[in-house]
Every structure is written in C-alpha cells, then in structure tokens.
Design a protein around this motif. Structure first.
Motif, PDB file in Angstrom:
ATOM      1  N   ASP A  51       0.855  -1.192   0.000  1.00  0.00           N
ATOM      2  CA  ASP A  51       0.000   0.000   0.000  1.00  0.00           C
ATOM      3  C   ASP A  51       0.887   1.236   0.000  1.00  0.00           C
ATOM      4  OD1 ASP A  51      -1.669   2.123   0.542  1.00  0.00           O
ATOM      5  OD2 ASP A  51      -2.730   1.148   2.185  1.00  0.00           O
ATOM      6  N   PRO A  52       0.925   2.010  -1.076  1.00  0.00           N
ATOM      7  CA  PRO A  52       1.807   3.181  -1.121  1.00  0.00           C
ATOM      8  C   PRO A  52       1.587   4.167   0.021  1.00  0.00           C
ATOM      9  CG  PRO A  52       0.873   2.733  -3.290  1.00  0.00           C
ATOM     10  CD  PRO A  52       0.153   1.847  -2.316  1.00  0.00           C
ATOM     11  N   GLU A  53       0.383   4.154   0.604  1.00  0.00           N
ATOM     12  CA  GLU A  53       0.068   5.090   1.680  1.00  0.00           C
ATOM     13  C   GLU A  53       0.461   4.559   3.050  1.00  0.00           C
ATOM     14  OE1 GLU A  53      -1.049   8.095   0.914  1.00  0.00           O
ATOM     15  OE2 GLU A  53      -1.019   7.494  -1.205  1.00  0.00           O
ATOM     16  N   PRO A  99      13.979   2.834  -2.646  1.00  0.00           N
ATOM     17  CA  PRO A  99      12.882   3.252  -3.528  1.00  0.00           C
ATOM     18  C   PRO A  99      11.520   3.107  -2.843  1.00  0.00           C
ATOM     19  CG  PRO A  99      14.390   1.791  -4.682  1.00  0.00           C
ATOM     20  CD  PRO A  99      14.783   1.742  -3.239  1.00  0.00           C
ATOM     21  N   GLN A 100      10.681   4.090  -3.081  1.00  0.00           N
ATOM     22  CA  GLN A 100       9.319   4.051  -2.573  1.00  0.00           C
ATOM     23  C   GLN A 100       8.424   3.258  -3.528  1.00  0.00           C
ATOM     24  OE1 GLN A 100       8.436   5.633   0.535  1.00  0.00           O
ATOM     25  NE2 GLN A 100      10.676   5.550   0.545  1.00  0.00           N
ATOM     26  N   LEU A 101       7.348   2.719  -2.993  1.00  0.00           N
ATOM     27  CA  LEU A 101       6.354   2.036  -3.819  1.00  0.00           C
ATOM     28  C   LEU A 101       5.475   3.082  -4.501  1.00  0.00           C
ATOM     29  CD1 LEU A 101       4.674  -0.483  -4.715  1.00  0.00           C
ATOM     30  CD2 LEU A 101       3.399  -0.212  -2.596  1.00  0.00           C
ATOM     31  N   ILE A 102       5.368   2.987  -5.819  1.00  0.00           N
ATOM     32  CA  ILE A 102       4.529   3.911  -6.588  1.00  0.00           C
ATOM     33  C   ILE A 102       3.575   3.084  -7.440  1.00  0.00           C
ATOM     34  CG2 ILE A 102       4.489   5.741  -8.321  1.00  0.00           C
ATOM     35  CD1 ILE A 102       7.375   6.422  -7.471  1.00  0.00           C
ATOM     36  N   SER A 103       2.302   3.380  -7.341  1.00  0.00           N
ATOM     37  CA  SER A 103       1.283   2.705  -8.145  1.00  0.00           C
ATOM     38  C   SER A 103       0.395   3.773  -8.774  1.00  0.00           C
ATOM     39  CB  SER A 103       0.457   1.756  -7.276  1.00  0.00           C
ATOM     40  OG  SER A 103      -0.553   1.119  -8.032  1.00  0.00           O
ATOM     41  N   CYS A 104       0.467   3.911 -10.102  1.00  0.00           N
ATOM     42  CA  CYS A 104      -0.243   4.989 -10.798  1.00  0.00           C
ATOM     43  C   CYS A 104      -1.174   4.430 -11.871  1.00  0.00           C
ATOM     44  CB  CYS A 104       0.755   5.928 -11.471  1.00  0.00           C
ATOM     45  SG  CYS A 104       1.848   6.795 -10.346  1.00  0.00           S
ATOM     46  N   PRO A 105      -2.437   4.884 -11.873  1.00  0.00           N
ATOM     47  CA  PRO A 105      -3.347   4.446 -12.941  1.00  0.00           C
ATOM     48  C   PRO A 105      -2.963   5.068 -14.277  1.00  0.00           C
ATOM     49  CG  PRO A 105      -4.395   6.095 -11.541  1.00  0.00           C
ATOM     50  CD  PRO A 105      -3.084   5.790 -10.905  1.00  0.00           C
ATOM     51  N   ILE A 106      -2.942   4.253 -15.322  1.00  0.00           N
ATOM     52  CA  ILE A 106      -2.685   4.769 -16.670  1.00  0.00           C
ATOM     53  C   ILE A 106      -3.892   4.572 -17.583  1.00  0.00           C
ATOM     54  CG2 ILE A 106      -0.188   4.491 -16.533  1.00  0.00           C
ATOM     55  CD1 ILE A 106      -0.495   1.920 -18.197  1.00  0.00           C
ATOM     56  N   SER A 128       6.484   0.712   5.451  1.00  0.00           N
ATOM     57  CA  SER A 128       7.719   0.997   6.180  1.00  0.00           C
ATOM     58  C   SER A 128       8.873   0.654   5.250  1.00  0.00           C
ATOM     59  CB  SER A 128       7.803   0.166   7.462  1.00  0.00           C
ATOM     60  OG  SER A 128       6.909   0.635   8.447  1.00  0.00           O
ATOM     61  N   ILE A 129       9.515   1.688   4.731  1.00  0.00           N
ATOM     62  CA  ILE A 129      10.641   1.517   3.815  1.00  0.00           C
ATOM     63  C   ILE A 129      11.825   2.286   4.384  1.00  0.00           C
ATOM     64  CG2 ILE A 129      11.498   1.940   1.477  1.00  0.00           C
ATOM     65  CD1 ILE A 129       8.638   1.693   0.476  1.00  0.00           C
ATOM     66  N   PRO A 130      12.976   1.630   4.556  1.00  0.00           N
ATOM     67  CA  PRO A 130      14.138   2.332   5.104  1.00  0.00           C
ATOM     68  C   PRO A 130      14.494   3.572   4.291  1.00  0.00           C
ATOM     69  CG  PRO A 130      14.543  -0.034   5.038  1.00  0.00           C
ATOM     70  CD  PRO A 130      13.272   0.218   4.285  1.00  0.00           C
ATOM     71  N   PRO A 131      14.960   4.622   4.950  1.00  0.00           N
ATOM     72  CA  PRO A 131      15.352   5.841   4.231  1.00  0.00           C
ATOM     73  C   PRO A 131      16.367   5.551   3.136  1.00  0.00           C
ATOM     74  CG  PRO A 131      15.370   6.199   6.609  1.00  0.00           C
ATOM     75  CD  PRO A 131      15.162   4.736   6.403  1.00  0.00           C
ATOM     76  N   GLY A 132      16.162   6.189   1.991  1.00  0.00           N
ATOM     77  CA  GLY A 132      17.090   6.032   0.881  1.00  0.00           C
ATOM     78  C   GLY A 132      16.728   4.944  -0.097  1.00  0.00           C
ATOM     79  N   THR A 180       0.652   1.405 -13.658  1.00  0.00           N
ATOM     80  CA  THR A 180       2.091   1.169 -13.644  1.00  0.00           C
ATOM     81  C   THR A 180       2.492   1.067 -12.179  1.00  0.00           C
ATOM     82  OG1 THR A 180       2.644   3.533 -13.620  1.00  0.00           O
ATOM     83  CG2 THR A 180       2.503   2.435 -15.772  1.00  0.00           C
ATOM     84  N   VAL A 181       3.385   0.122 -11.880  1.00  0.00           N
ATOM     85  CA  VAL A 181       3.824  -0.107 -10.511  1.00  0.00           C
ATOM     86  C   VAL A 181       5.349  -0.086 -10.478  1.00  0.00           C
ATOM     87  CG1 VAL A 181       3.748  -1.644  -8.519  1.00  0.00           C
ATOM     88  CG2 VAL A 181       1.780  -1.512 -10.059  1.00  0.00           C
ATOM     89  N   SER A 182       5.901   0.675  -9.549  1.00  0.00           N
ATOM     90  CA  SER A 182       7.352   0.766  -9.403  1.00  0.00           C
ATOM     91  C   SER A 182       7.721   0.541  -7.942  1.00  0.00           C
ATOM     92  CB  SER A 182       7.850   2.141  -9.867  1.00  0.00           C
ATOM     93  OG  SER A 182       9.227   2.302  -9.592  1.00  0.00           O
ATOM     94  N   PHE A 183       8.726  -0.318  -7.701  1.00  0.00           N
ATOM     95  CA  PHE A 183       9.168  -0.562  -6.331  1.00  0.00           C
ATOM     96  C   PHE A 183      10.568  -1.168  -6.367  1.00  0.00           C
ATOM     97  CE2 PHE A 183       6.593  -4.160  -7.761  1.00  0.00           C
ATOM     98  CZ  PHE A 183       7.453  -5.238  -7.584  1.00  0.00           C
ATOM     99  N   GLY A 184      11.262  -1.087  -5.234  1.00  0.00           N
ATOM    100  CA  GLY A 184      12.554  -1.738  -5.103  1.00  0.00           C
ATOM    101  C   GLY A 184      12.381  -3.228  -4.918  1.00  0.00           C
TER     102      GLY A 184
END
Length: 217
Positions: free
Chosen positions: A11-13, A22-29, A16-20, A41-45
């Motif tokens: 859930d992008p909102e 990549p954040q989880l990003i989920s964007c409707p296209i 718990s992701i350590p500083p530095g 589109t989904v982007s994450f480490g």
C-alpha cells in the motif's frame, strides 16, 4: 482450509521503507470510464514490503531469485517466540540452541518478535528492531536450515552499514524472508508455509505473498 496471510499489503500510503530505498509507486494509466479497462504502472525496489533476499543480494556469484529452488520455500515451519526481546536487542545462538533438535534440513525457521505491530507507524520503532547475531547464521546452516524468516526488516542492525548475518547466511546458500506479519496467528499450529516470490529474472530480491496453514487441517 484456513490460510494465514504472512505478508503486509503493498500500500503506497502505508509502508515501512528504510530511508534512501525506492518508494512504492502505483499509478493508474487507464480507467474503465475513460478507456474501457483499468491498468496501473507499478514501481518498487526489489526489497519492498514482505520479500525474500536471494544470495545475490550480497554475494557476487550467488543465486538470483529465479534460481532459487521452489521446494526450498514451501514446507514445515518452526516458529520461535522472541517477543520478549526489546529494541535493538540481539537474538543469540544461545537463544536459538534449545530448539536445535527441531531444526533439520527442509525446516523453515520463523523468528516471531512481534515487531510487525510497528509496520507503517510514524516514528523509528520499526527500524529499531531486534537483530540476530552472526554466529546464529553459521549454526543454522550447519544444521541444514537454509530458509529463515523474520517479522522485522533485517536480521542485522538496520542503518548500521554492517551485514554480517546476511553475508554468512546468504553466502552459505541460504535465503532470508523479511517483513513478515501475523506470526502470532501460527501459535498452536504445526504450520506449513509457502514463501514463494515473484519470479523476477536476475533479481537479488522480490516480494513474497506468504501464506501459512495448519498441516493437520
């Protein structure tokens, strides 16, 4: 069959992701009203959320996610209760050794600290978790344990820059599953677990949708 979900929601909102990292990003296209179908589109480490560390995470010639044998990540779990451990306290081999006679090749060892209660909470508590001493990594491997899972973000000290447990355990051909949750729900079970990751070719880690069930059900 009742299944226990061992994974935190992606859930992008609420992450718990350590500083530095990549954040989880989920964007409707695309949306159903506009396009007739929905797509994101989904982007994450590769180490986002509940995930597995492949040996290649720290070992240059170690196995990547797609090279991990599937059978290694499905099996009987031994859940060990360390909820009495406090922030930054160490889990030693002395703590683990009383359970050594229950550890054998094929057993998946899960360390329950209760730390998942801090997941996605404000503050630093989640990253001030108990950690595991390097000697334990050696001893577990000697007993034939190649999969260990924890309800914390790291078997080492997060933010220290040192990764001795990772280096020893992954270097010995082991696999580490981090950020598990709901381990308290396995109490009283003889749990079977499935910790299979997304099959990302060449990756050093990947998200896991972990599940558990009682072998006797």
């Amino acid at each position: 069959m009742d299944l226990v979900d061992l994974s935190h929601p992606l859930d992008p909102e609420r992450m718990s992701i350590p500083p530095g990292l990549p954040q989880l990003i989920s964007c409707p296209i695309a949306t159903v009203p506009k396009d007739g179908f929905s797509m994101h589109t989904v982007s994450f480490g590769s180490h986002t959320g509940t995930h597995i560390d492949a040996p290649s995470h720290f070992i240059a010639d170690g196995k990547s996610i797609d090279q991990i044998p599937l059978a290694a990540l499905v099996g009987v779990a031994l859940v060990l209760d360390f909820t009495h451990k406090g922030p930054k306290e160490v889990i030693t081999w002395e703590d683990l050794s009383p359970y050594a006679d229950q550890m054998q090749h094929g057993i998946i060892v899960l360390l329950h600290t209760g730390w998942s209660r801090y997941w996605a909470k404000e503050g630093k508590e989640y990253f001030e978790h108990p950690h595991v001493e390097p000697l334990a990594a050696r001893k577990l491997l000697e007993l034939g344990i190649i999969v260990i899972g924890l309800d914390v973000p790291n078997p080492d000290v997060t933010g220290s820059g040192d990764h001795p447990f990772h280096e020893i355990f992954l270097g010995g051909g082991g696999y580490i599953v981090e950020n598990l949750t709901n381990l308290e729900k396995l109490k009283g079970m003889k749990p079977m677990v499935n910790l299979l990751p997304i099959n990302i070719v060449g990756s050093d880690g990947a998200p896991v949708r972990g599940i558990a069930w009682d072998e006797f059900e």
